[in-house]
Design a protein around this motif. Structure first.
Motif, mmCIF file in Angstrom:
data_model
loop_
_atom_site.group_PDB
_atom_site.id
_atom_site.type_symbol
_atom_site.label_atom_id
_atom_site.label_comp_id
_atom_site.label_asym_id
_atom_site.label_seq_id
_atom_site.Cartn_x
_atom_site.Cartn_y
_atom_site.Cartn_z
ATOM 1 N N ALA A 87 14.088 -3.259 22.039
ATOM 2 C CA ALA A 87 14.212 -3.475 20.860
ATOM 3 C C ALA A 87 14.936 -3.910 19.957
ATOM 4 C CB ALA A 87 13.312 -1.933 20.668
ATOM 5 N N ILE A 88 14.837 -4.486 19.029
ATOM 6 C CA ILE A 88 16.021 -5.060 18.154
ATOM 7 C C ILE A 88 15.255 -4.465 17.017
ATOM 8 C CG2 ILE A 88 16.783 -6.525 19.419
ATOM 9 C CD1 ILE A 88 15.753 -8.689 17.699
ATOM 10 N N LYS A 89 16.808 -4.552 15.575
ATOM 11 C CA LYS A 89 15.985 -4.379 14.304
ATOM 12 C C LYS A 89 15.624 -6.172 13.577
ATOM 13 C CE LYS A 89 20.108 -6.550 12.062
ATOM 14 N NZ LYS A 89 22.031 -5.533 11.047
ATOM 15 N N ALA A 90 15.359 -6.437 12.530
ATOM 16 C CA ALA A 90 14.359 -6.907 12.291
ATOM 17 C C ALA A 90 14.998 -8.268 11.909
ATOM 18 C CB ALA A 90 12.915 -6.820 11.222
ATOM 19 N N PRO A 91 15.693 -9.912 12.873
ATOM 20 C CA PRO A 91 16.339 -10.360 11.924
ATOM 21 C C PRO A 91 16.495 -11.148 10.771
ATOM 22 C CG PRO A 91 15.371 -11.290 14.111
ATOM 23 C CD PRO A 91 14.805 -9.881 13.502
ATOM 24 N N SER A 92 17.270 -11.221 10.353
ATOM 25 C CA SER A 92 16.975 -12.298 8.846
ATOM 26 C C SER A 92 16.377 -13.235 8.899
ATOM 27 C CB SER A 92 18.826 -12.111 8.127
ATOM 28 O OG SER A 92 19.866 -13.010 9.096
ATOM 29 N N GLN A 93 16.635 -14.631 10.349
ATOM 30 C CA GLN A 93 16.198 -15.731 9.942
ATOM 31 C C GLN A 93 15.247 -15.583 11.360
ATOM 32 O OE1 GLN A 93 19.212 -17.743 10.966
ATOM 33 N NE2 GLN A 93 19.979 -18.132 9.163
ATOM 34 N N ASP A 94 13.839 -16.224 10.833
ATOM 35 C CA ASP A 94 13.032 -16.561 12.275
ATOM 36 C C ASP A 94 12.362 -14.494 12.736
ATOM 37 O OD1 ASP A 94 13.404 -19.161 11.668
ATOM 38 O OD2 ASP A 94 15.055 -19.144 13.342
ATOM 39 N N GLY A 123 15.970 4.012 19.825
ATOM 40 C CA GLY A 123 15.580 3.768 18.787
ATOM 41 C C GLY A 123 15.396 2.330 19.305
ATOM 42 N N MET A 124 16.514 1.113 18.607
ATOM 43 C CA MET A 124 16.598 -0.032 18.961
ATOM 44 C C MET A 124 17.661 -0.261 18.166
ATOM 45 S SD MET A 124 14.994 -1.546 15.081
ATOM 46 C CE MET A 124 13.645 -0.734 15.432
ATOM 47 N N LEU A 125 18.122 -2.077 18.538
ATOM 48 C CA LEU A 125 19.129 -2.385 19.097
ATOM 49 C C LEU A 125 19.483 -2.835 17.907
ATOM 50 C CD1 LEU A 125 19.964 -4.002 22.952
ATOM 51 C CD2 LEU A 125 21.836 -1.723 21.246
ATOM 52 N N LEU A 126 21.052 -2.597 16.467
ATOM 53 C CA LEU A 126 21.373 -2.452 15.450
ATOM 54 C C LEU A 126 21.777 -3.901 15.528
ATOM 55 C CD1 LEU A 126 21.063 0.819 14.364
ATOM 56 C CD2 LEU A 126 19.233 -0.542 13.932
ATOM 57 N N TYR A 127 21.645 -5.289 16.318
ATOM 58 C CA TYR A 127 22.839 -6.464 16.244
ATOM 59 C C TYR A 127 21.780 -7.432 15.823
ATOM 60 C CZ TYR A 127 26.394 -2.785 18.287
ATOM 61 O OH TYR A 127 27.372 -1.894 19.020
ATOM 62 N N ARG A 128 22.600 -8.401 15.975
ATOM 63 C CA ARG A 128 22.076 -9.593 15.932
ATOM 64 C C ARG A 128 21.385 -10.420 17.183
ATOM 65 N NH1 ARG A 128 26.805 -11.447 13.715
ATOM 66 N NH2 ARG A 128 27.390 -12.352 15.475
ATOM 67 N N PRO A 129 20.212 -10.972 17.410
ATOM 68 C CA PRO A 129 20.135 -10.853 18.771
ATOM 69 C C PRO A 129 21.195 -11.824 19.841
ATOM 70 C CG PRO A 129 18.125 -11.686 16.754
ATOM 71 C CD PRO A 129 19.621 -11.100 16.063
ATOM 72 N N GLU A 130 21.769 -12.223 18.824
ATOM 73 C CA GLU A 130 22.511 -13.143 20.113
ATOM 74 C C GLU A 130 23.270 -12.705 20.756
ATOM 75 O OE1 GLU A 130 22.436 -13.892 16.617
ATOM 76 O OE2 GLU A 130 21.005 -15.887 16.820
ATOM 77 N N LYS A 131 24.244 -10.683 19.209
ATOM 78 C CA LYS A 131 24.935 -9.915 20.071
ATOM 79 C C LYS A 131 23.645 -9.379 21.466
ATOM 80 C CE LYS A 131 28.827 -9.562 17.232
ATOM 81 N NZ LYS A 131 29.348 -8.197 16.250
ATOM 82 N N VAL A 132 22.535 -8.746 21.496
ATOM 83 C CA VAL A 132 21.919 -8.213 21.667
ATOM 84 C C VAL A 132 21.579 -8.739 22.957
ATOM 85 C CG1 VAL A 132 19.427 -7.450 21.917
ATOM 86 C CG2 VAL A 132 20.804 -7.302 20.000
ATOM 87 N N CYS A 133 21.470 -10.649 23.393
ATOM 88 C CA CYS A 133 21.625 -10.835 24.776
ATOM 89 C C CYS A 133 22.598 -10.796 25.208
ATOM 90 C CB CYS A 133 21.091 -12.360 23.656
ATOM 91 S SG CYS A 133 19.942 -12.601 23.417
ATOM 92 N N HIS A 134 24.003 -10.517 24.794
ATOM 93 C CA HIS A 134 25.003 -10.608 25.275
ATOM 94 C C HIS A 134 24.823 -9.376 26.107
ATOM 95 C CE1 HIS A 134 27.526 -13.536 23.784
ATOM 96 N NE2 HIS A 134 26.271 -13.885 23.992
ATOM 97 N N ILE A 135 24.629 -7.651 24.987
ATOM 98 C CA ILE A 135 24.126 -6.645 25.610
ATOM 99 C C ILE A 135 23.603 -6.289 26.758
ATOM 100 C CG2 ILE A 135 23.612 -4.149 24.791
ATOM 101 C CD1 ILE A 135 24.484 -4.873 22.224
ATOM 102 N N VAL A 136 22.094 -7.053 27.125
ATOM 103 C CA VAL A 136 21.057 -6.926 28.288
ATOM 104 C C VAL A 136 21.919 -7.628 29.438
ATOM 105 C CG1 VAL A 136 19.220 -7.710 28.603
ATOM 106 C CG2 VAL A 136 19.772 -7.103 26.223
#
Length: 351
Positions: A161-168, A286-299
């Motif tokens: 789960a992530i926060k809603a991104p600003s793009q797409d 909750g959710m990861l409060l980062y941009r999708p690119e950073k979330v992918c690095h965390i995973v």
């Protein structure tokens, strides 16, 4: 008169400080030596005992050592342990910074360097078995689980789960109607990760991720001649990918589905272990409060650390088993190759 002059001077000094004309002396609190604590305490907060933490610090030191004479530069152990604390708990950065005696902005700059350093270790810790020597032990361990032959890995996907991104924004909404990254995991019979793919938004179908992954491409090209992955009904039947029957009719077909399920479920347990150890990935935090690119690095960093823990035989603290995720609907317009149908029928006949 002298007292009046001193009092006025003090008031003037306070006024200059308030107006910013005189810079306040910055005070830095000495960071706590986290490694001085007992192993049980370290395990509960950072998921590793002291010897493994020291090993990680040594391995990451070249990438993290701060070449500066500034007194507030973070030590490597502080960077590593504070980042592990975030991955293990999903706690807010400010809380972790306070615990470690550093400011939140400094921690925010340090953590990406740590997880990127961990990702650079992935080639040594996450390896898919492409040759017969590597596959032999994995096949034997899977066969011992439920009697299903020739299995070199079990595959599934999970949503982070992530926060809603600003793009797409819309492409990150998954079938359960929350924003996520859809992460592919392939594991062996001991729940060690053989492959992890973290780059696709939540709306991406599981079978698409596998088909467009390096492992999927190499298996499709025939790199492995005698072995297959096990996937649920959300994946297409292939020569290298065995899936369950939709409507089993005979005893042999039912035994096939039962053994397939009891073998493939290992990957769901591996995903539960991954999310249970690194709770920043689970929805309980909750959710990861980062941009999708950073979330992918965390995973990806969590995937490497999962295998580090596995290699050292580190158990996970007691927890409740997470609910199993429902499989995606089957692929659309998928006609299995005749060779794959025959291969599955041969397996069924041996049951």
């Amino acid at each position: 008169m002298k007292k009046i002059v001193l009092k006025m001077a003090a008031l003037a000094l306070l006024e200059d400080i308030a107006n910013g004309q005189i810079r306040r002396e910055r005070i830095f609190r000495e960071p706590e030596d986290l490694l001085a604590n007992y192993d049980d305490w370290l395990m509960s907060r950072f998921r590793f005992p002291r010897p493994v933490l020291l090993e990680l610090c040594a391995e990451l030191r070249p990438a993290l050592e701060c070449h500066t004479a500034r007194s507030q530069g973070l030590s490597v152990p502080t960077q590593v342990l504070t980042t592990l604390g975030f991955l293990a708990t999903g706690a807010f950065q400010r809380e972790l910074a306070d615990r470690s005696g550093v400011c939140q902005s400094t921690l925010s700059r340090a953590m990406p360097a740590v997880w990127d350093g961990i990702i650079r270790m992935s080639s040594r810790y996450i390896k898919f078995p492409y040759n017969a020597v590597e596959q032999a032990n994995i096949k034997a361990q899977f066969a011992a689980t439920a009697g299903f032959p020739n299995v070199i890995g079990a595959v599934d996907c999970t949503h982070i789960a992530i926060k809603a991104p600003s793009q797409d924004e819309f492409v990150y909404v998954n079938r359960k109607h929350f924003h996520s990254i859809n992460v592919q995991v392939i594991c062996d019979a001991q729940m060690q990760l053989l492959n992890i793919v973290a780059r696709w938004p939540g709306s991406t179908h599981n079978s698409f991720i596998l088909t467009n992954s390096m492992v999927g491409n190499r298996l499709e090209a025939g790199t492995v001649r005698d072995g297959w992955l096990l996937g649920d009904r959300g994946y297409p039947l292939r020569m290298w990918l065995m899936t369950p029957l939709t409507n089993p009719n005979t005893d042999q077909e039912r035994r096939y589905n039962d053994r397939h399920s009891r073998t493939r479920i290992i990957v769901e347990r591996a995903i539960g272990l991954l999310k249970g150890r690194w709770r920043c990935l689970g929805r309980s935090g909750g959710m990861l409060l980062y941009r999708p690119e950073k979330v992918c690095h965390i995973v990806m960093a969590c995937g490497v650390l999962h295998n580090v823990a596995h290699r050292h035989g580190i158990p996970l603290p007691e927890q409740h088993n997470p609910p199993l995720e429902e499989p995606d609907a089957g692929p659309v317009n998928c006609n299995p190759p005749r060779g794959a149908i025959r291969a599955r029928q041969n397996v069924i006949s041996s049951m």
